[in-house]
Scaffold this motif. Structure first.
Motif, short mmCIF file in Angstrom:
data_model
loop_
_atom_site.label_atom_id
_atom_site.label_comp_id
_atom_site.label_asym_id
_atom_site.label_seq_id
_atom_site.Cartn_x
_atom_site.Cartn_y
_atom_site.Cartn_z
N ILE A 1 48.20 41.13 51.16
CA ILE A 1 47.93 40.09 50.17
C ILE A 1 47.90 38.77 50.92
CG2 ILE A 1 48.80 38.94 48.10
CD1 ILE A 1 50.35 41.76 47.72
N THR A 2 46.82 38.04 50.79
CA THR A 2 46.68 36.80 51.53
C THR A 2 46.85 35.56 50.66
OG1 THR A 2 44.27 36.89 51.29
CG2 THR A 2 45.21 37.83 53.30
N ARG A 3 46.60 35.71 49.35
CA ARG A 3 46.72 34.54 48.47
C ARG A 3 46.74 34.98 47.01
NH1 ARG A 3 42.72 30.75 46.24
NH2 ARG A 3 43.74 28.75 45.94
N ILE A 4 47.56 34.33 46.24
CA ILE A 4 47.54 34.53 44.79
C ILE A 4 47.02 33.24 44.18
CG2 ILE A 4 48.90 34.95 42.72
CD1 ILE A 4 50.95 36.41 44.52
N ASP A 5 45.87 33.33 43.55
CA ASP A 5 45.24 32.18 42.90
C ASP A 5 45.59 32.25 41.41
OD1 ASP A 5 43.64 30.22 41.83
OD2 ASP A 5 41.76 31.02 42.64
N VAL A 6 46.69 31.61 41.04
CA VAL A 6 47.17 31.68 39.67
C VAL A 6 46.16 31.06 38.70
CG1 VAL A 6 49.02 30.98 38.09
CG2 VAL A 6 49.57 31.68 40.42
N ALA B 1 40.36 40.16 40.43
CA ALA B 1 40.61 39.33 39.26
C ALA B 1 41.64 40.03 38.38
CB ALA B 1 39.32 39.11 38.49
N PHE B 2 42.45 39.23 37.69
CA PHE B 2 43.44 39.81 36.79
C PHE B 2 43.53 39.06 35.48
CE2 PHE B 2 45.95 36.82 39.43
CZ PHE B 2 46.58 36.06 38.45
N ASP B 3 43.84 39.81 34.44
CA ASP B 3 44.23 39.24 33.17
C ASP B 3 45.75 39.17 33.10
OD1 ASP B 3 41.57 39.02 31.87
OD2 ASP B 3 41.58 41.21 32.10
N TYR B 4 46.38 40.17 33.73
CA TYR B 4 47.84 40.23 33.82
C TYR B 4 48.20 40.55 35.26
CZ TYR B 4 47.30 40.63 28.81
OH TYR B 4 46.95 40.40 27.51
#
Length: 154
Positions: free
Chosen positions: A77-82, A95-98
């Motif tokens: 995992i390189t980045r979480i784009d909230v 992409a995520f919804d949750y």
């Protein structure tokens, strides 16, 4: 249709991914991301270290989760784009919804001054060396340090 992304394939991440996949049904996507393609119970380290059971007895291939309608991705995992609702990994962007973050804890030996890194039981890569050192002892004592609470299993 919802995209559910779970980061980390330890007890927490696998439990959430399997329960959500079962409850949500096939119209939703559950993606589990971990840097390793295998899972092992923490206590299996002790089995392996003391030659009670082989390492494989307490571990499994995460690719089998695909049979449970979970999209398993082995990647860092390189980045979480909230704000953009996406996770960037070495295998692509998801992409995520949750989002569930269940990355567990690392136990770096460097956090304990003077403790040689190869004596860190929490690192699977050290088990063969630790076992060899224990087997080579002819006399003396073995001390086990629990550096504080909370601590990881075992």
């Amino acid at each position: 249709m919802a995209n559910i992304v779970v980061l980390g394939a330890g007890f927490g991440g696998i439990t959430v991914a399997t329960r959500v996949a079962h409850a949500a049904g096939p119209e939703h996507t559950v993606t589990l991301v971990d840097r390793r393609d295998w899972f092992a119970m923490g206590l299996a380290k002790l089995w392996d270290l003391t030659s009670v059971r082989a390492r494989a007895a307490g571990s499994g291939d995460l690719n089998h989760l695909r049979e449970k309608t979970i999209a398993f991705v082995q990647a860092d995992i390189t980045r979480i784009d909230v704000y953009g609702r996406a996770v960037e990994t070495t295998a692509g962007r998801f992409a995520f919804d949750y989002l569930v973050v269940a990355l567990g804890a690392e136990a770096p030996a460097a956090a304990i001054p003077g403790l040689p890194a190869e004596l860190n039981l929490f690192d699977w890569a050290n088990l063969d060396g630790l076992r060899a050192r224990l087997e080579s002892l002819a006399e003396g004592h073995v001390a086990v340090l629990i550096g504080g609470s909370p601590y990881k299993c075992p």
